[in-house]
Scaffold this active site. Structure first.
Site, PDB file in Angstrom:
ATOM      1  N   LYS A 225       0.862  -1.190   0.000  1.00 39.97           N
ATOM      2  CA  LYS A 225       0.000   0.000   0.000  1.00 39.97           C
ATOM      3  C   LYS A 225       0.892   1.231   0.000  1.00 39.97           C
ATOM      4  O   LYS A 225       1.824   1.341   0.796  1.00 39.97           O
ATOM      5  CB  LYS A 225      -0.882   0.009   1.250  1.00 39.97           C
ATOM      6  CG  LYS A 225      -1.710   1.268   1.433  1.00 39.97           C
ATOM      7  CD  LYS A 225      -2.424   1.283   2.775  1.00 39.97           C
ATOM      8  CE  LYS A 225      -1.484   1.377   3.950  1.00 39.97           C
ATOM      9  NZ  LYS A 225      -0.746   2.679   4.015  1.00 39.97           N
TER      10      LYS A 225
ATOM     11  N   ASP B  26      -5.327  -0.026   8.970  1.00 45.08           N
ATOM     12  CA  ASP B  26      -5.075  -0.086   7.529  1.00 45.08           C
ATOM     13  C   ASP B  26      -5.634  -1.346   6.870  1.00 45.08           C
ATOM     14  O   ASP B  26      -5.575  -1.467   5.645  1.00 45.08           O
ATOM     15  CB  ASP B  26      -3.560  -0.030   7.252  1.00 45.08           C
ATOM     16  CG  ASP B  26      -3.010   1.382   7.328  1.00 45.08           C
ATOM     17  OD1 ASP B  26      -3.813   2.333   7.413  1.00 45.08           O
ATOM     18  OD2 ASP B  26      -1.780   1.539   7.288  1.00 45.08           O
TER      19      ASP B  26
END
Length: 294
Positions: A13, A140
């Site tokens: 990410k 996350d």
């Protein structure tokens, strides 16, 4: 079990932008961040069998990932198993991403575990129990469940719609230092109740897909507000950024997440790969990876 159900990618990410909107009275920070995912990442396999869950790890960065008992893969699996009929079994995690690096590696691994368990358990990808397990595992993890470009807000649980963005050739560089996320937020030093302006790149949610030049302009007009405190804690981050910005093919460079990984954007994959060779030769101890973001 079919091969497609037993293997999942856990892509890196990358936060193209990261704006800290406010520090809440409870001490948490509300963020606004444009997130994309790289073609590089970890790999997770799952073999059903037996009670409970087990984890085997291998790969270049496995030793730095910490004890198996504390791994987010197992936390996510146990959180889902507490509410949904999924089988026990063994996960095998191939670690390729650096640890504590601002790339959401552990969160992406956890999200991959939830996707695998949802498949073998016959759960829809958007089952509320899957999302609840993601939220319980880490801030996350929800954005990594469906790894497509989008904005994440608040503490990470408020997700915007998927965005259609142009692919971005990129070079990821980690200077070999781990940066503590809590320490970076402490160094940011926002007082409780502090409010800040939002991310100008959020206009992407209101209009058609931006061309690459327009996207780069929006990213450049925004910021990663954790970059300066991370540099203060780990000057190596600044060294890595300088190495990227010194390359004539680098269009833009910034830190991802709370660091220490930085990214550079390029016109072509060839230019990113060439820059990677130069930086890796000059800094043989760094993790350097050409990739595509999108």
């Amino acid at each position: 079990m079919a091969e497609a159900a037993s293997v999942a990618r856990a892509p890196a990410k990358v936060n193209l932008t990261l704006v800290v909107r406010r520090r809440r009275e409870d001490g948490y920070h509300d963020l606004e961040s444009l997130v994309v995912f790289a073609r590089c990442g970890d790999e997770l396999r799952f073999a059903p069998g037996g009670e409970g869950f087990r984890l085997a790890m291998r790969g270049r960065t496995a030793a730095a990932a910490g004890p198996d008992s504390d791994n987010l893969v197992l936390r996510a699996a146990r959180a889902l198993a507490a509410t949904a009929p999924v089988p026990g079994g063994t996960f095998t995690l191939v670690k390729r991403l650096p640890v504590a690096a601002g790339l959401g590696g552990g969160s992406s691994d956890a999200a991959a575990a939830l996707r695998l368990l949802a498949r073998v358990g016959g759960l829809a990808p958007d089952d509320d129990r899957v999302l609840a397990a993601a939220r319980a595992t880490g801030s996350d993890v929800p954005v990594c469940l469906d790894p497509r470009p989008r904005f994440m807000r608040g503490t990470g649980h408020d997700l915007g719609p998927p965005l259609s963005l142009p692919r971005l050739p990129a070079l990821l560089v980690n200077p070999g230092v781990a940066v503590s996320t809590p320490a970076v937020f402490r160094a940011l030093g926002l007082a409780a109740g502090t409010e800040r302006e939002g991310d100008p790149a959020t206009v992407l949610e209101a209009g058609p897909a931006a061309p690459r030049a327009g996207l780069l302009s929006l990213i450049a007009a925004s910021r990663n507000e954790l970059e300066a405190p991370a540099v203060a804690l780990a000057p190596e981050v600044a060294t890595a950024l300088a190495a990227l910005r010194a390359d004539p093919g680098c269009l833009f460079a910034r830190m991802s997440g709370s660091g220490a990984t930085v990214f550079g954007l390029f016109d072509t994959c060839r230019a990113a790969a060439r820059a990677g060779k130069v930086i890796a030769a000059a800094h043989p101890g760094w993790w350097v990876k050409p990739t595509m973001l999108g």
